[in-house]
Design a protein around this motif. Structure first.
Motif, PDB file in Angstrom:
ATOM      1  N   ALA A  21       0.838  -1.208   0.000  1.00 40.99           N
ATOM      2  CA  ALA A  21       0.000   0.000   0.000  1.00 40.99           C
ATOM      3  C   ALA A  21       0.870   1.254   0.000  1.00 40.99           C
ATOM      4  CB  ALA A  21      -0.933  -0.010   1.202  1.00 40.99           C
ATOM      5  N   VAL A  22       1.916   1.264   0.819  1.00 43.45           N
ATOM      6  CA  VAL A  22       2.816   2.421   0.876  1.00 43.45           C
ATOM      7  C   VAL A  22       3.548   2.581  -0.446  1.00 43.45           C
ATOM      8  CG1 VAL A  22       4.913   3.314   1.979  1.00 43.45           C
ATOM      9  CG2 VAL A  22       3.052   2.404   3.381  1.00 43.45           C
ATOM     10  N   ALA A  23       4.007   1.483  -1.043  1.00 41.57           N
ATOM     11  CA  ALA A  23       4.702   1.546  -2.327  1.00 41.57           C
ATOM     12  C   ALA A  23       3.779   2.079  -3.423  1.00 41.57           C
ATOM     13  CB  ALA A  23       5.232   0.171  -2.704  1.00 41.57           C
ATOM     14  N   ALA A  24       2.507   1.696  -3.369  1.00 40.73           N
ATOM     15  CA  ALA A  24       1.556   2.177  -4.368  1.00 40.73           C
ATOM     16  C   ALA A  24       1.430   3.692  -4.310  1.00 40.73           C
ATOM     17  CB  ALA A  24       0.192   1.512  -4.155  1.00 40.73           C
ATOM     18  N   LEU A  26       3.760   5.957  -2.667  1.00 43.68           N
ATOM     19  CA  LEU A  26       5.034   6.661  -2.790  1.00 43.68           C
ATOM     20  C   LEU A  26       5.753   6.404  -4.119  1.00 43.68           C
ATOM     21  CD1 LEU A  26       6.496   6.251   0.822  1.00 43.68           C
ATOM     22  CD2 LEU A  26       5.226   8.180  -0.139  1.00 43.68           C
ATOM     23  N   GLU A  27       5.662   5.200  -4.639  1.00 42.48           N
ATOM     24  CA  GLU A  27       6.398   4.872  -5.851  1.00 42.48           C
ATOM     25  C   GLU A  27       5.561   4.972  -7.118  1.00 42.48           C
ATOM     26  OE1 GLU A  27       8.092   0.999  -5.184  1.00 42.48           O
ATOM     27  OE2 GLU A  27       9.182   1.681  -3.402  1.00 42.48           O
ATOM     28  N   LYS A  28       4.291   4.627  -7.029  1.00 44.74           N
ATOM     29  CA  LYS A  28       3.438   4.629  -8.220  1.00 44.74           C
ATOM     30  C   LYS A  28       2.571   5.875  -8.329  1.00 44.74           C
ATOM     31  CE  LYS A  28       3.273  -0.389  -8.332  1.00 44.74           C
ATOM     32  NZ  LYS A  28       2.443  -1.575  -8.146  1.00 44.74           N
ATOM     33  N   GLY A  29       2.586   6.713  -7.288  1.00 43.67           N
ATOM     34  CA  GLY A  29       1.824   7.952  -7.330  1.00 43.67           C
ATOM     35  C   GLY A  29       0.331   7.790  -7.115  1.00 43.67           C
ATOM     36  N   MET A  30      -0.092   6.655  -6.603  1.00 44.00           N
ATOM     37  CA  MET A  30      -1.513   6.423  -6.343  1.00 44.00           C
ATOM     38  C   MET A  30      -1.946   7.278  -5.152  1.00 44.00           C
ATOM     39  SD  MET A  30      -3.306   2.730  -5.496  1.00 44.00           S
ATOM     40  CE  MET A  30      -2.921   1.958  -7.048  1.00 44.00           C
ATOM     41  N   SER A  31      -3.178   7.710  -5.145  1.00 50.32           N
ATOM     42  CA  SER A  31      -3.672   8.473  -3.993  1.00 50.32           C
ATOM     43  C   SER A  31      -3.886   7.529  -2.813  1.00 50.32           C
ATOM     44  CB  SER A  31      -4.992   9.166  -4.338  1.00 50.32           C
ATOM     45  OG  SER A  31      -6.041   8.222  -4.440  1.00 50.32           O
ATOM     46  N   GLY A  32      -3.880   8.087  -1.595  1.00 50.90           N
ATOM     47  CA  GLY A  32      -4.131   7.289  -0.404  1.00 50.90           C
ATOM     48  C   GLY A  32      -5.506   6.659  -0.446  1.00 50.90           C
TER      49      GLY A  32
END
Length: 138
Positions: A21-24, A26-32
């Motif tokens: 979830a954190v990688a999504a 921080l790395e993929k730019g997905m919203s929280g």
């Protein structure tokens, strides 16, 4: 639910789920919000995991507080008595321990036995032929 998010309600999410979830975010730019929806957790949890990762560099849970077990110092005596008399009830084991040294409560002893896989439920003996009811009033 997928295999990553499959867990009992109210139980903490695993470290692998948190990491994804954190990688999504921080790395993929997905919203929280999108990450929370994808991983079936609350948005607040995702935000908390991101802050934890940025501040500490890991996603592990904090150690749980509490006092140490009062029965662990008596571990060897307990194992010895249970080995000698495996049929002892928790109450009888507690009395045997008290006769030898420091008193351990039955509740602490029960938790210790359960934690170490030594406890088993004892059932009260059932009567095969119950006593007949006295004759008289109906």
């Amino acid at each position: 639910m997928n295999e990553l998010t499959e867990r009992k309600r109210g139980r903490p999410a695993g470290e692998e789920l948190r990491r994804r979830a954190v990688a999504a975010v921080l790395e993929k730019g997905m919203s929280g919000h999108a990450a929370a929806r994808q991983f079936e957790v609350s948005e607040r949890s995702v935000r908390r995991w991101i802050v934890r990762y940025l501040e500490r560099g890991h996603l592990r849970d904090d150690p749980k507080s509490g006092r140490p077990s009062s029965t662990e110092p008596e571990r060897e005596r307990i194992f010895r008595l249970v080995g000698q008399r495996p049929d002892l009830t928790v109450g009888a084991l507690q009395r045997a321990l008290a006769a030898e040294g420091p008193v351990v409560t039955t509740t602490s002893l029960y938790r210790f036995l359960k934690r170490h896989g030594l406890w088993r439920r004892r059932r009260a003996a059932r009567r095969r032929n119950p006593a007949p009811k006295p004759a008289g009033r109906n």
